[in-house]
Write an enzyme that holds these catalytic residues in place. Sequence first.
Site, PDB file in Angstrom:
ATOM      1  CE  LYS A  39      58.415  29.525  30.528  1.00  0.00           C
ATOM      2  NZ  LYS A  39      57.940  29.629  29.135  1.00  0.00           N
TER       3      LYS A  39
ATOM      4  CB  CYS B 230      59.078  27.203  24.089  1.00  0.00           C
ATOM      5  SG  CYS B 230      59.129  25.526  24.752  1.00  0.00           S
TER       6      CYS B 230
ATOM      7  CE  LYS C 123      64.885  22.294  22.731  1.00  0.00           C
ATOM      8  NZ  LYS C 123      65.171  23.246  23.836  1.00  0.00           N
TER       9      LYS C 123
END
Length: 292
Positions: free
Chosen positions: A63, A117, A180
């Site tokens: 990830k 993130c 966002k």
Amino acid sequence: MPGTPSSCACPSVDDTIRPDRLVLGFNTTHSWAEALLRQPFEKIIESGTPTIVTDWATAELAKGAANSFLGTKISFINSMAEVCEASGANVAELADLLGHDHRIGRHGMRPGLGGGCLPKDLADFINRADDLDAGQAVGILREAAAVNARRRQRVIDLAREELGGDLRGKRITVWGAAFKPETDDIRDSSALAVAQALHDLGATVTVTVTDPKALDNARKLHPELDYVEDPIAAVDDADLLLHVTEWHHFTTIGPKRLATRTTSPKVIDARGTLNTDQWRDAGWITRTLGRP
């Protein structure tokens, strides 16, 4: 592992039920553990989702490596945005041209201010490499993080430039608070980081969003800023408007109805989603990141 965002109202949920891959990591003999883990994902696997079984160390990095690559890809187009501003080129059109090369692709090739993130995951991956004494291997990631962070400063610099270099006593409206659109998440929000920096330079900053939940979260974190839910009322007597979170609602507001409410119709589009020609025709002075 996260999947590719879709048109689902909640991309995070969509990523969970329709991921682009599943990664299962095991450190030793794993037949029983693999069988156990496959059970809750049975329907997802049967739908054709690629399922990769690998060692623990590789799975652990998966990830972070993926998001670090995305952050680096964004940093590239952000670097091109800086060059475009100097040369008079249009970064949106340049990104589209590059995207037609199948080796590059258009996805993830959109300049922006970052937040949320990706910057966090990029920093975490760099820290992990440092912990492994492999810090020299991620020099490109450090530069990517620096490039992306520099775009926030660019917005602040443009604001100072448009307002004559001194922000003291100026009124600035910031459209956006969440990192966002379609979320109330304000983690590492570029909109709030820019708003706070402008406030610290002496400006009176009004923040507005379309989601009142984000407004409430922002008010708790930055009580020194002003907050207005109505993006139209928020521009009253403003010397400058900043468009920093690309909520669709903001693009539907007619600029003509706003121009007479401001003391000076000037807008900085940090996301490149406003119709520049329409705003200029309505009498606005417009500045867009990555464009002349």
